[in-house]
Design an enzyme around this catalytic site. Structure first.
Site, PDB file in Angstrom:
ATOM      1  N   HIS A  72       0.843  -1.200   0.000  1.00  0.00           N
ATOM      2  CA  HIS A  72       0.000   0.000   0.000  1.00  0.00           C
ATOM      3  C   HIS A  72       0.877   1.248   0.000  1.00  0.00           C
ATOM      4  O   HIS A  72       1.736   1.404   0.866  1.00  0.00           O
ATOM      5  CB  HIS A  72      -0.920   0.016   1.229  1.00  0.00           C
ATOM      6  CG  HIS A  72      -2.121  -0.871   1.079  1.00  0.00           C
ATOM      7  ND1 HIS A  72      -3.265  -0.706   1.816  1.00  0.00           N
ATOM      8  CD2 HIS A  72      -2.345  -1.941   0.273  1.00  0.00           C
ATOM      9  CE1 HIS A  72      -4.163  -1.619   1.461  1.00  0.00           C
ATOM     10  NE2 HIS A  72      -3.611  -2.392   0.532  1.00  0.00           N
ATOM     11  N   TYR A 200      -9.833   5.094   6.995  1.00  0.00           N
ATOM     12  CA  TYR A 200     -10.051   5.454   8.405  1.00  0.00           C
ATOM     13  C   TYR A 200     -11.094   6.570   8.413  1.00  0.00           C
ATOM     14  O   TYR A 200     -10.899   7.601   7.764  1.00  0.00           O
ATOM     15  CB  TYR A 200      -8.766   5.986   9.035  1.00  0.00           C
ATOM     16  CG  TYR A 200      -7.656   4.968   9.199  1.00  0.00           C
ATOM     17  CD1 TYR A 200      -6.826   4.637   8.123  1.00  0.00           C
ATOM     18  CD2 TYR A 200      -7.426   4.347  10.417  1.00  0.00           C
ATOM     19  CE1 TYR A 200      -5.797   3.714   8.273  1.00  0.00           C
ATOM     20  CE2 TYR A 200      -6.394   3.425  10.579  1.00  0.00           C
ATOM     21  CZ  TYR A 200      -5.602   3.115   9.495  1.00  0.00           C
ATOM     22  OH  TYR A 200      -4.580   2.190   9.647  1.00  0.00           O
ATOM     23  N   PRO A 292      -5.016  -0.058  18.709  1.00  0.00           N
ATOM     24  CA  PRO A 292      -4.783  -0.629  17.378  1.00  0.00           C
ATOM     25  C   PRO A 292      -4.863   0.384  16.237  1.00  0.00           C
ATOM     26  O   PRO A 292      -4.512   0.072  15.108  1.00  0.00           O
ATOM     27  CB  PRO A 292      -5.893  -1.672  17.239  1.00  0.00           C
ATOM     28  CG  PRO A 292      -6.968  -1.209  18.153  1.00  0.00           C
ATOM     29  CD  PRO A 292      -6.277  -0.535  19.293  1.00  0.00           C
ATOM     30  N   LYS A 296       0.306  -0.531  15.222  1.00  0.00           N
ATOM     31  CA  LYS A 296       1.695  -0.459  15.671  1.00  0.00           C
ATOM     32  C   LYS A 296       2.099  -1.558  16.648  1.00  0.00           C
ATOM     33  O   LYS A 296       3.271  -1.638  17.024  1.00  0.00           O
ATOM     34  CB  LYS A 296       1.950   0.909  16.319  1.00  0.00           C
ATOM     35  CG  LYS A 296       1.879   2.070  15.340  1.00  0.00           C
ATOM     36  CD  LYS A 296       2.873   1.896  14.196  1.00  0.00           C
ATOM     37  CE  LYS A 296       2.777   3.016  13.186  1.00  0.00           C
ATOM     38  NZ  LYS A 296       3.637   2.771  12.000  1.00  0.00           N
ATOM     39  N   TYR A 384       3.160   6.624  10.105  1.00  0.00           N
ATOM     40  CA  TYR A 384       2.408   5.438   9.685  1.00  0.00           C
ATOM     41  C   TYR A 384       3.343   4.383   9.071  1.00  0.00           C
ATOM     42  O   TYR A 384       3.243   3.197   9.407  1.00  0.00           O
ATOM     43  CB  TYR A 384       1.334   5.831   8.669  1.00  0.00           C
ATOM     44  CG  TYR A 384       0.261   4.766   8.497  1.00  0.00           C
ATOM     45  CD1 TYR A 384       0.464   3.660   7.674  1.00  0.00           C
ATOM     46  CD2 TYR A 384      -0.939   4.851   9.192  1.00  0.00           C
ATOM     47  CE1 TYR A 384      -0.500   2.670   7.546  1.00  0.00           C
ATOM     48  CE2 TYR A 384      -1.923   3.870   9.061  1.00  0.00           C
ATOM     49  CZ  TYR A 384      -1.687   2.788   8.239  1.00  0.00           C
ATOM     50  OH  TYR A 384      -2.650   1.798   8.110  1.00  0.00           O
TER      51      TYR A 384
HETATM   52  C1  PHB Z   1      -6.365  -4.595  10.537  1.00  0.00           C
HETATM   53  O1  PHB Z   1      -6.396  -4.894   9.322  1.00  0.00           O
HETATM   54  O2  PHB Z   1      -6.669  -5.402  11.456  1.00  0.00           O
HETATM   55  C2  PHB Z   1      -5.922  -3.195  10.917  1.00  0.00           C
HETATM   56  C3  PHB Z   1      -5.388  -2.378   9.933  1.00  0.00           C
HETATM   57  C4  PHB Z   1      -4.992  -1.089  10.269  1.00  0.00           C
HETATM   58  C5  PHB Z   1      -5.132  -0.643  11.576  1.00  0.00           C
HETATM   59  C6  PHB Z   1      -5.660  -1.482  12.567  1.00  0.00           C
HETATM   60  C7  PHB Z   1      -6.059  -2.768  12.231  1.00  0.00           C
HETATM   61  O3  PHB Z   1      -4.741   0.632  11.887  1.00  0.00           O
END
Ligand code: PHB
Ligand code: APR
Length: 389
Positions: A72, A200, A292, A296, A384
């Site tokens: 990505h 997000y 989460p 990280k 990130y």
């Molecule tokens: C996930 O795919 O479980 C996931 C991806 C990004 C995040 C948190 C969880 O920031």
């Protein structure tokens, strides 16, 4: 029994460290409380920083990751029905790889089984002894038989609920914690992801995240109340709420289906200091927990493993003890910067129950600043994709 390094915990931290050490001929044993199937049954996040990918390569475990991982170059942030993109590649020259932690753990177990690295499952009553001497040892039992392992070093990779952190004297340990007033309700579904990158979303109804594990397996989350239970959320209720929290162009494309996994994760930040006590070194969730939001947890476990591996390698290959002496300082330096990023992104994207009108205006201003300012986007992109080790 005698070995150089006893690794307590057969999750990603312990397995990655064990594999790196074994490839340098540094003898080690992994003691795991659960069965291998139980460990592989855990559903966890799936966004890997380049540093993690490089460690997997060094461990000789990156073939499937390179073949099946999805690279990505950016991510989408949505608010108030509209969205904008953070371009990791443009701002940092780096990317992330989407590849489930379960697959990481599977690859590490497969690799370890090809080495002579010993892994003991279903261990009980693990206790650490002589940690503050040059001759520590670990005791554990399996099927009622007690075993004793003399070693030079102990790696505490046994997660938040393990025994390692608590083996550091209470008057030595300083613990820091922040509990967030919400949780994440997560769903795994065997359907194509709604978009080719992660989304997000900060909506008036709360946070939502659209993620994935592959082109046919998707992972979705919505912010939920701390007192919620998965039994409060039917699949239909989940999909309806998710669609209300992401912009219509994405909601209209969402392919729903029956959940194959549904769970609620609490949200907290936690750090223990120091991460070393004598011959005991804490790695990963044994030492710290992040919300989460920034994915990280696994990536910070990886940087701990990097510092410890380099310290142990220097000790055994040249006698240099500086890496081990500075382990806690170096690991914590990156841990706290990652805690900051995870806290910042969580504060930016979630609706807080006690949020004042002023707080809400500040949050919207922060999002608008991020949307409109290249320097702000560069800073987010750096956090990130992961800060350098
Ligand atoms: C996930 O795919 O479980 C996931 C991806 C990004 C995040 C948190 C969880 O920031
Ligand atoms: N003895 C032996 N093993 C133990 C003990 C014990 N007393 N206590 C816990 N364990 C095992 C657990 O069963 C688990 O398999 O230690 C392992 C710790 O693994 P994780 O909790 O996954 O922690 P870590 O390896 O540091 O990985 C961090 O996992 O939890 C996620 O979000 C976290 O992505 C991050 C990653």
């Amino acid at each position: 029994m005698k070995t150089k390094v006893v690794i307590i915990g057969g999750g990603p931290s312990g397995l990655l460290l064990g594999q790196l050490l074994s490839r340098r001929g540094i003898d080690n044993i992994v003691l795991e409380r659960r069965s291998k199937d139980y460990v592989l049954g855990r559903i966890r996040a799936g966004v890997l920083e380049q540093g993690f990918v490089q460690l997997m390569q060094e461990a000789g475990c990156a073939d499937r990751l390179h073949a099946e991982g999805i690279v990505h170059d950016g991510t989408v942030l949505a608010c108030g029905g509209t969205a904008f993109r953070i371009d990791f590649k443009q701002h940092t020259g780096s990317q992330v790889v989407v590849y489930g932690q379960t697959e990481v753990t599977r690859d590490l177990y497969d690799a370890r089984e090809k080495t002579d690295g010993q892994t003991v499952f279903n261990v009980e009553d693990v206790t650490l002894h002589g940690v503050d001497t040059d001759a520590p040892h670990v005791r554990y039992s399996v099927d009622g038989v007690v075993h004793h392992v003399a070693c030079a070093f102990i790696a505490g990779c046994d997660g938040f609920h393990g025994v390692s952190r608590k083996s550091i004297p209470r008057d030595v340990r300083k613990e820091y914690e922040k509990v967030y007033p919400f949780g994440w309700l997560g769903v795994l579904v065997e359907k194509p992801p709604v978009y080719h990158e992660l989304i997000y979303a900060n909506s008036p109804r709360g946070f939502a995240l659209c993620s994935m594990r592959s082109e046919t397996l998707s992972r979705y989350y919505i912010q939920c109340a701390v007192q919620d239970s998965v039994h409060d959320w039917s699949d239909a209720a989940f999909w309806q709420e998710l669609k209300r929290r992401i912009p219509a162009p994405y909601a209209d494309q969402l392919i729903t289906g029956p959940s194959i996994e549904k769970s609620i994760a609490p949200m907290r930040s936690f750090v223990t200091e120091p991460m070393r006590w004598g011959r005991l070194f804490l790695c990963g969730d044994a030492a710290h927990i992040v919300p989460p939001t920034g994915a990280k947890g696994l990536n910070t476990a990886a940087s701990d493993v990097h510092y410890l591996y380099q310290g142990l390698r220097a000790f055994y290959e040249t006698g240099d003890q500086d890496g081990l002496a500075r382990y806690s300082e170096k690991a914590l330096g990156r841990v706290w910067k990652t805690q900051r990023f995870s806290w910042w992104l969580s504060s930016l994207m979630h609706r807080y129950p006690d949020q004042s009108e002023f707080d809400a205006k500040i949050q919207m201003a922060e999002l608008e600043f991020l949307r409109s300012n290249r320097a702000a986007q560069k800073t987010m992109a750096q956090g990130y994709v992961g800060l350098p080790y």
